[in-house]
Design a protein around this motif. Sequence first.
Motif, PDB file in Angstrom:
ATOM      1  N   ILE A  13       9.480   0.024  -8.478  1.00  0.00           N
ATOM      2  CA  ILE A  13      10.308   0.525  -7.122  1.00  0.00           C
ATOM      3  C   ILE A  13      11.667   0.153  -6.939  1.00  0.00           C
ATOM      4  O   ILE A  13      12.243   0.119  -6.023  1.00  0.00           O
ATOM      5  CB  ILE A  13       9.382  -0.016  -5.655  1.00  0.00           C
ATOM      6  CG1 ILE A  13       9.107  -1.231  -5.823  1.00  0.00           C
ATOM      7  CG2 ILE A  13       7.823   0.752  -5.729  1.00  0.00           C
ATOM      8  CD1 ILE A  13       8.567  -1.865  -4.483  1.00  0.00           C
ATOM      9  N   LEU A  35       7.916  -0.764   0.564  1.00  0.00           N
ATOM     10  CA  LEU A  35       8.447   0.606   0.751  1.00  0.00           C
ATOM     11  C   LEU A  35       8.345   1.061   2.048  1.00  0.00           C
ATOM     12  O   LEU A  35       9.074   2.009   2.407  1.00  0.00           O
ATOM     13  CB  LEU A  35       7.538   1.577  -0.053  1.00  0.00           C
ATOM     14  CG  LEU A  35       7.560   1.499  -1.609  1.00  0.00           C
ATOM     15  CD1 LEU A  35       6.531   2.064  -2.485  1.00  0.00           C
ATOM     16  CD2 LEU A  35       8.932   1.796  -2.191  1.00  0.00           C
ATOM     17  N   ARG A  78       3.240  -3.915  -2.373  1.00  0.00           N
ATOM     18  CA  ARG A  78       4.443  -2.666  -2.872  1.00  0.00           C
ATOM     19  C   ARG A  78       4.276  -1.634  -1.653  1.00  0.00           C
ATOM     20  O   ARG A  78       5.512  -1.357  -1.461  1.00  0.00           O
ATOM     21  CB  ARG A  78       3.699  -2.201  -4.127  1.00  0.00           C
ATOM     22  CG  ARG A  78       4.201  -0.581  -4.502  1.00  0.00           C
ATOM     23  CD  ARG A  78       3.585  -0.211  -5.723  1.00  0.00           C
ATOM     24  NE  ARG A  78       4.439   0.736  -6.270  1.00  0.00           N
ATOM     25  CZ  ARG A  78       4.448   2.237  -6.051  1.00  0.00           C
ATOM     26  NH1 ARG A  78       3.728   2.350  -5.119  1.00  0.00           N
ATOM     27  NH2 ARG A  78       5.285   3.125  -6.644  1.00  0.00           N
ATOM     28  N   ALA A 109      13.926   2.751  -5.649  1.00  0.00           N
ATOM     29  CA  ALA A 109      13.716   3.262  -4.444  1.00  0.00           C
ATOM     30  C   ALA A 109      13.645   2.262  -3.596  1.00  0.00           C
ATOM     31  O   ALA A 109      14.328   2.528  -2.242  1.00  0.00           O
ATOM     32  CB  ALA A 109      12.027   3.508  -4.271  1.00  0.00           C
ATOM     33  N   MET A 110      13.835   0.889  -3.945  1.00  0.00           N
ATOM     34  CA  MET A 110      14.544  -0.317  -2.605  1.00  0.00           C
ATOM     35  C   MET A 110      15.878  -0.316  -2.531  1.00  0.00           C
ATOM     36  O   MET A 110      16.221  -1.084  -1.672  1.00  0.00           O
ATOM     37  CB  MET A 110      13.633  -1.412  -3.525  1.00  0.00           C
ATOM     38  CG  MET A 110      12.201  -1.406  -2.977  1.00  0.00           C
ATOM     39  SD  MET A 110      11.559  -1.439  -1.315  1.00  0.00           S
ATOM     40  CE  MET A 110      12.289  -2.647  -0.786  1.00  0.00           C
TER      41      MET A 110
END
Length: 261
Positions: free
Chosen positions: A164, A138, A134, A167-168
């Motif tokens: 995520i 990130l 993870r 966010a990705m």
Amino acid sequence: MMKTHISSTTTAAAIAVVLAALTPAQGVAADAIETRVFTSAAPRGILREMAPVFERVTGHRLVIESAFSTDLKRRIEAGDPFDVAILPPDIADDLMRRHKLVAGSRVGLGRTGMGVAVRTGAPKPDIGTVDAFRLALLAAPTVAYADGGASGVQFHGILARLGIAEAMKPKLRPYPSGGAVEALARGEADLVVIGISPILSMPAVSLVGWLPPELQSYIVFTGSIGAAAKQHEDAQTLLNLLTSPAAIALFKSQGFEPAPR
């Protein structure tokens, strides 16, 4: 999980030597009969290795066309000509029920998991645990993946599981069949998350590792003969070659392991 790496060149050479001892040499004429294969991207490199062997045995040319499985399914449904289709079992079974593939011709070829790669020479991040993977995602400025393929669908599912996905989004770089690993090699992305086989077949990229077991998923591949195949005998010959002991070793060298029965 199988992780031993064997030289595919050595294995292919061994196949050729064995078959050379068993079969008379045949040239492939410029106007040779063509045997057409539709294949998902992952087994493409194996078919290219096997093509000279097939052509020696049959005297006919092997034509390999690769695309995402869903695209191949649409082409088969539209009536595009082919002799052998290498597809995941659910797609193959559906086409067989609809008489697009020969009933009873399906053979299992293997399954491959997903992994992470970087451009050769770049630092390799820690992906040994779910948390480490993870954090590696990130931290990466850009991440390539196969958009439209089974591995791409699985990758998006993994991002959702890790919490995520949003966010990705700015970091993701989608590519068509066969393009994600090539993009990494060109420096267009910092990481790629995809099936293992394309990673092992690209010299300019380096495998970081398999996904953590908790996130790992497998893509299974099968081979079947087209119901409208023009070269039925050649198609069966190809399936026999692809399930031979030497070919199994070649599959292993490209990140495949036997599919569960």
